[in-house]
Scaffold this active site. Structure first.
Site, mmCIF file in Angstrom:
data_model
loop_
_atom_site.group_PDB
_atom_site.id
_atom_site.type_symbol
_atom_site.label_atom_id
_atom_site.label_comp_id
_atom_site.label_asym_id
_atom_site.label_seq_id
_atom_site.Cartn_x
_atom_site.Cartn_y
_atom_site.Cartn_z
ATOM 1 N N LYS A 84 -5.928 -2.416 6.959
ATOM 2 C CA LYS A 84 -4.863 -1.736 7.552
ATOM 3 C C LYS A 84 -5.997 -1.087 9.005
ATOM 4 O O LYS A 84 -5.574 -0.717 10.212
ATOM 5 C CB LYS A 84 -4.288 -0.850 7.378
ATOM 6 N N GLU A 106 5.260 3.985 11.085
ATOM 7 C CA GLU A 106 6.017 3.221 9.490
ATOM 8 C C GLU A 106 4.969 3.354 8.807
ATOM 9 O O GLU A 106 3.723 2.627 9.194
ATOM 10 C CB GLU A 106 7.161 2.312 9.760
ATOM 11 N N SER A 373 -7.185 -8.056 0.603
ATOM 12 C CA SER A 373 -7.013 -7.066 1.931
ATOM 13 C C SER A 373 -6.992 -5.358 1.181
ATOM 14 O O SER A 373 -7.386 -4.398 2.291
ATOM 15 C CB SER A 373 -5.439 -6.753 2.222
HETATM 16 C C1 LIG Z 1 0.056 -3.223 3.971
HETATM 17 C C2 LIG Z 1 -0.795 -4.464 3.299
HETATM 18 C C3 LIG Z 1 -0.976 -5.374 3.134
HETATM 19 C C4 LIG Z 1 0.232 -6.011 4.003
HETATM 20 O O1 LIG Z 1 0.782 -6.079 5.205
HETATM 21 P P1 LIG Z 1 0.186 -7.968 6.096
HETATM 22 O O2 LIG Z 1 0.671 -7.020 7.412
HETATM 23 O O3 LIG Z 1 1.437 -9.013 5.462
HETATM 24 O O4 LIG Z 1 -1.460 -7.840 5.701
HETATM 25 C C5 LIG Z 1 -1.413 -6.406 2.297
HETATM 26 N N1 LIG Z 1 -1.945 -5.913 1.708
HETATM 27 C C6 LIG Z 1 -2.669 -4.581 1.736
HETATM 28 C C7 LIG Z 1 -3.314 -3.938 0.641
HETATM 29 C C8 LIG Z 1 -1.803 -3.507 2.436
HETATM 30 O O5 LIG Z 1 -2.096 -2.406 2.427
#
Ligand SMILES: *Cc1c(COP(=O)(O)O)cnc(C)c1O
Length: 394
Positions: A84, A106, A373
Site C-alpha cells: 500500500k 477509506e 502483498s
Molecule cells: C489491501 C491489501 C490487499 C488487497 O488490496 P489490492 O488493492 O487488491 O491489492 C491485499 N493484500 C494486502 C496485504 C493488503 O493490505
C-alpha cells in the site's frame, strides 16, 4: 490519458466531484512526466518504503511441493508492512505538489489507512480516515495505530459497515470540502484517474520483478500470481508483464466460506458488469444492480467489485482469476509460516494457496512468482480465533 479500459472504467460521479477529478487528472498528467517529481518519488520509494523489495526464492516450499520454482515478491518487508505504501507515497507527493492541505481516505483492513497516516505524519498533512464499523472491530489495533500517527479515524456504520461503506462515506465527506482536500484512493478502483494513477504508482513491483528474475534465472516467470481485493497489488505486479504473452497472469479472489454460499467476495467468478463507486466494472450485485453484501475473513479482500483494468484483462483473456476460500487461505497461512518462516497477510495467503497447487502441476524448470502483498502480524489474532485457540489479551 485514456479514461477507459475497453468498456470498463470511466467517471460516473456527481457533478460536484467532476471538477476535483479533472484537477487531479491534470496534475497527475503533468507531474508523472516531470523528472523532478519522479526523482523525488524514487527517493521516497528507497528511503521511506525500503524499496526495492526482495525477490525471495522459496527454496523450502519449492522442495516440499516438488514442482515449479516459487519466488516471493516481498512487499511484506516494505515500511508499514504491505504494498500500500507505494501508492500512498505517489499520491501524497502529488497532493503536496497540488498544494492540498488535507488528505481524506477509506480503509478496509486498516493497511491503507496506516500507510496513509504514516506518510501524512511525515509530510505534515492533516489526515482523516473512514473505516467500516465491522472493520474497526476486526482491526482495532490498526485503528489505534492510525490515531497514534496523528490521523482522525471515523467509524462508518451505514450499510454493512465494511470497506464499500467507508468509500461511500469518504466520498460524501470529500464533496463537502473538495477545495483544499485530496482524496487518496487505496486501490485501482473508483472513477478515472484513480485506476490509472494507482497502477502507475504500483507498477514498480512488476518492474523490479522483471529485473530481479532475469538476474536470478535469466528468463521471465511462467506465471505471476497475486491476490485481488480492488486489485492494486495484482495490477502492480502484472502490469510490466502484460506485453509478454507467455507469462500467465493469475489473480486470486476471496471465496470466503465457498462460492455456493452467500459469504464470499469472488467478483469475477460470481459477479456481473455494473456501475458503482464511480466506475464501470464487475460487481457482486443482484438483478437490479443493488450491490450485495460480501464476505471474506480477510478485510483487504472484502470488496464487492474489482478494478476496471482487471475486468478488462479478464474480458480479453489476458489474465485469469480463481477463487480461494478462507479455509484454504488459512492452510497456506500456516504452511508458509512453518515452511519458510514467513507469516503472510491472510490476503496474500490466498495467492500462496493457489501457487502451491499450481507449483505441484508444473515441471521443475517452470517459475512462479507470487506477490507476498503484506505481512501477517495483523492477522495472527484472528487466525487463532478461527482455529479456536484462546489468547488472553493482557
Ligand atoms: C489491501 C491489501 C490487499 C488487497 O488490496 P489490492 O488493492 O487488491 O491489492 C491485499 N493484500 C494486502 C496485504 C493488503 O493490505
Amino acid at each position: 490519458m485514456d479514461k477507459k479500459f475497453g468498456e470498463f472504467g470511466g467517471q460516473y460521479v456527481p457533478e460536484t466531484l467532476m471538477e476535483a477529478l479533472i484537477e487531479i487528472e491534470k496534475a497527475f498528467a503533468k507531474y508523472s512526466e516531470d523528472p523532478e517529481f519522479n526523482r523525488e518519488l524514487k527517493e521516497l520509494y528507497e528511503n521511506v518504503a525500503n524499496r526495492p523489495s526482495k525477490l525471495y526464492y522459496a527454496s523450502e516450499m519449492t522442495k516440499d511441493l516438488g514442482g515449479a520454482k516459487i519466488y516471493l515478491k516481498r512487499e511484506d518487508l516494505n515500511h508499514t508492512g504491505s504494498h500500500k505504501i507505494n501508492n500512498v507515497l505517489g499520491q501524497m507527493l502529488l497532493a503536496k505538489k497540488m498544494g492540498k492541505k488535507k488528505i481524506i481516505c477509506e480503509t478496509g483492513a486498516g493497511q491503507h489507512g496506516v500507510a496513509t497516516a504514516t506518510i501524512a505524519a511525515l509530510f505534515k498533512i492533516e489526515c482523516h480516515i473512514f473505516m467500516g464499523k465491522e472493520d474497526v472491530e476486526r482491526q482495532a489495533l490498526n485503528v489505534f495505530r492510525m490515531e497514534l500517527l496523528g490521523a482522525k479515524v471515523t467509524s462508518v456504520d451505514s450499510g454493512t459497515g465494511t470497506l464499500k461503506d467507508a468509500v461511500n462515506e469518504a466520498f460524501r465527506q470529500w464533496t463537502r470540502e473538495v477545495e483544499d482536500t485530496y482524496y487518496l484512493m487505496g486501490s485501482v478502483v473508483g472513477p478515472h484517474p484513480y485506476p490509472v494513477m494507482v497502477r502507475e504508482f504500483q507498477k514498480i513491483i512488476g518492474e523490479e520483478v522483471r529485473e530481479q528474475i532475469l538476474l536470478a534465472e535469466g528468463k521471465l516467470p511462467d506465471a505471476v500470481v497475486a491476490c485481488v481485493g480492488g486489485g492494486s497489488n495484482a495490477i502492480g505486479i502484472f502490469y510490466d508483464f502484460i506485453k509478454d504473452e507467455q507469462v500467465k497472469l493469475i489473480g486470486v479472489e476471496a471465496a470466503g466460506e465457498g462460492l455456493d454460499t452467500d459469504f464470499h467476495a469472488a467478483t469475477i467468478s460470481k459477479g456481473s458488469t455494473g456501475i458503482f463507486h464511480g466506475m464501470k466494472s464487475k460487481f457482486l450485485q443482484d438483478d437490479f444492480g443493488k450491490i450485495m453484501p460480501v464476505y471474506s475473513m480477510s478485510a483487504g479482500l472484502d470488496y464487492p467489485g474489482i478494478g476496471p483494468e482487471h475486468a478488462y484483462l479478464y474480458s480479453i483473456g489476458r489474465a485469469n482469476y480463481f477463487p480461494v476460500t478462507d479455509e484454504e487461505a488459512i492452510d497456506a497461512f500456516e504452511y508458509l509460516s512453518k515452511m519458510e518462516g514467513i507469516i503472510p497477510a491472510i490476503e496474500s495467503a490466498h495467492a500462496i494457496y493457489y501457487a502451491m497447487n499450481l507449483a505441484k502441476q508444473l515441471d521443475k524448470d517452470k517459475i512462479i512468482v507470487v506477490n507476498l502483498s503484506g505481512r501477517g502480524d495483523k492477522d495472527v489474532y484472528q487466525v487463532a480465533k478461527y482455529k479456536g485457540v484462546e489468547i488472553n489479551e493482557q
